[in-house]
Design a protein around this motif. Sequence first.
Motif, PDB file in Angstrom:
ATOM      1  N   VAL A  47       0.914  -1.284  -0.099  1.00  0.00           N
ATOM      2  CA  VAL A  47       0.101   0.010   0.096  1.00  0.00           C
ATOM      3  C   VAL A  47       0.822   1.267  -0.135  1.00  0.00           C
ATOM      4  N   LEU A  48       0.528   2.236  -0.964  1.00  0.00           N
ATOM      5  CA  LEU A  48       1.077   3.581  -0.767  1.00  0.00           C
ATOM      6  C   LEU A  48       0.342   4.734  -0.287  1.00  0.00           C
ATOM      7  N   ASP A  49       0.752   5.209   0.713  1.00  0.00           N
ATOM      8  CA  ASP A  49       0.056   6.310   1.576  1.00  0.00           C
ATOM      9  C   ASP A  49       0.534   7.565   1.163  1.00  0.00           C
ATOM     10  N   VAL A  50       0.076   8.440   0.455  1.00  0.00           N
ATOM     11  CA  VAL A  50       0.353   9.652  -0.386  1.00  0.00           C
ATOM     12  C   VAL A  50      -0.077  10.767   0.615  1.00  0.00           C
ATOM     13  N   GLY A  51       1.028  11.445   1.325  1.00  0.00           N
ATOM     14  CA  GLY A  51       0.520  12.686   2.290  1.00  0.00           C
ATOM     15  C   GLY A  51       0.411  11.911   3.589  1.00  0.00           C
ATOM     16  N   SER A  52       1.061  11.038   4.011  1.00  0.00           N
ATOM     17  CA  SER A  52       1.131  10.150   5.429  1.00  0.00           C
ATOM     18  C   SER A  52       1.040  10.773   6.480  1.00  0.00           C
ATOM     19  N   GLY A  53       1.352  12.015   6.397  1.00  0.00           N
ATOM     20  CA  GLY A  53       1.309  12.757   8.045  1.00  0.00           C
ATOM     21  C   GLY A  53       2.075  12.194   9.027  1.00  0.00           C
ATOM     22  N   THR A  54       1.357  12.052  10.128  1.00  0.00           N
ATOM     23  CA  THR A  54       2.063  11.393  11.307  1.00  0.00           C
ATOM     24  C   THR A  54       1.995   9.797  11.446  1.00  0.00           C
ATOM     25  N   GLY A  55       1.249   9.311  10.344  1.00  0.00           N
ATOM     26  CA  GLY A  55       1.097   7.786  10.325  1.00  0.00           C
ATOM     27  C   GLY A  55       0.005   7.369  10.819  1.00  0.00           C
ATOM     28  N   ARG A  56      -0.873   8.082  11.258  1.00  0.00           N
ATOM     29  CA  ARG A  56      -2.067   7.711  12.133  1.00  0.00           C
ATOM     30  C   ARG A  56      -3.109   8.559  11.627  1.00  0.00           C
ATOM     31  N   PRO A  57      -4.394   7.822  11.174  1.00  0.00           N
ATOM     32  CA  PRO A  57      -4.822   6.467  11.559  1.00  0.00           C
ATOM     33  C   PRO A  57      -4.223   5.601  10.319  1.00  0.00           C
ATOM     34  N   ALA A  58      -3.941   6.089   8.905  1.00  0.00           N
ATOM     35  CA  ALA A  58      -3.952   5.050   7.663  1.00  0.00           C
ATOM     36  C   ALA A  58      -2.930   4.189   7.738  1.00  0.00           C
ATOM     37  N   ALA A  59      -1.383   4.843   7.865  1.00  0.00           N
ATOM     38  CA  ALA A  59      -0.433   3.821   7.877  1.00  0.00           C
ATOM     39  C   ALA A  59      -0.422   2.612   8.966  1.00  0.00           C
ATOM     40  N   GLN A  60      -0.728   3.647  10.099  1.00  0.00           N
ATOM     41  CA  GLN A  60      -0.696   2.468  11.520  1.00  0.00           C
ATOM     42  C   GLN A  60      -1.832   1.230  11.198  1.00  0.00           C
ATOM     43  N   THR A  61      -3.086   1.567  10.638  1.00  0.00           N
ATOM     44  CA  THR A  61      -4.010   0.809  10.676  1.00  0.00           C
ATOM     45  C   THR A  61      -3.633  -0.447   9.496  1.00  0.00           C
ATOM     46  N   LEU A  62      -3.231   0.019   8.427  1.00  0.00           N
ATOM     47  CA  LEU A  62      -2.714  -0.809   7.498  1.00  0.00           C
ATOM     48  C   LEU A  62      -1.568  -1.900   7.894  1.00  0.00           C
TER      49      LEU A  62
END
Length: 210
Positions: A47-62
């Motif tokens: 998964v690629l997270d564009v504009g991942s910010g602080t990593g939460r919630p998207a990157a952490q959840t994934l």
Amino acid sequence: MDSAQHSTAASVFDALGVEYERAFAGSAAHHASLELLLERLTPGSRVLDVGSGTGRPAAQTLAEAGHEVLGVDVSPVMVDIASRQVPRAEFRCADVRDLPLEDESFDAVCVYFSLLQLSRAEQTDVLDLTARVLRPGGHLAVATVPLDVEGVSGTFMDQPVQVTSFGEEAFTALVAAAGFTVLERESILFTPDHPAAVPEPHLFLLARRT
């Protein structure tokens, strides 16, 4: 993104840091969007997270669900925070369009509220990039503030910003034109948890590469 826009976006989110995460942590619609995406991913998806910010919630959840996540953000402060908060994911400080990403190399792409400081042409470019790097049948989870505005100056959480966006129908059509079939669509009104915040419309789309 030209260098001036890159610097502006980076400086805004460098200044906000974890304050941004706190302000938006209460968005049930954001978490629901991630859950819809998770339902469609096979184990160990990339998964690629564009504009991942602080990593939460998207990157952490994934990442916690066992997926391989690459987060990209123009803010070095955000990348540093995300790297510490979500050690299971990889994060890079860059404009995603400057990275040598292989075609059809990801199973999903997330683009949560990371287009708003780009021009309309640049937003189109990023959506086209997401289609290029997704494998056939891959999924895009994208969210924006659906307002018909272009180059409007304002203040976001006490930071000066210049915002460009599309209305809800126009943005949905833009995603479709990039090569996607829209599967899910949710519109809400959300008030960030910040003293300077006002209610703002949010549009969440889940789409599949056609």
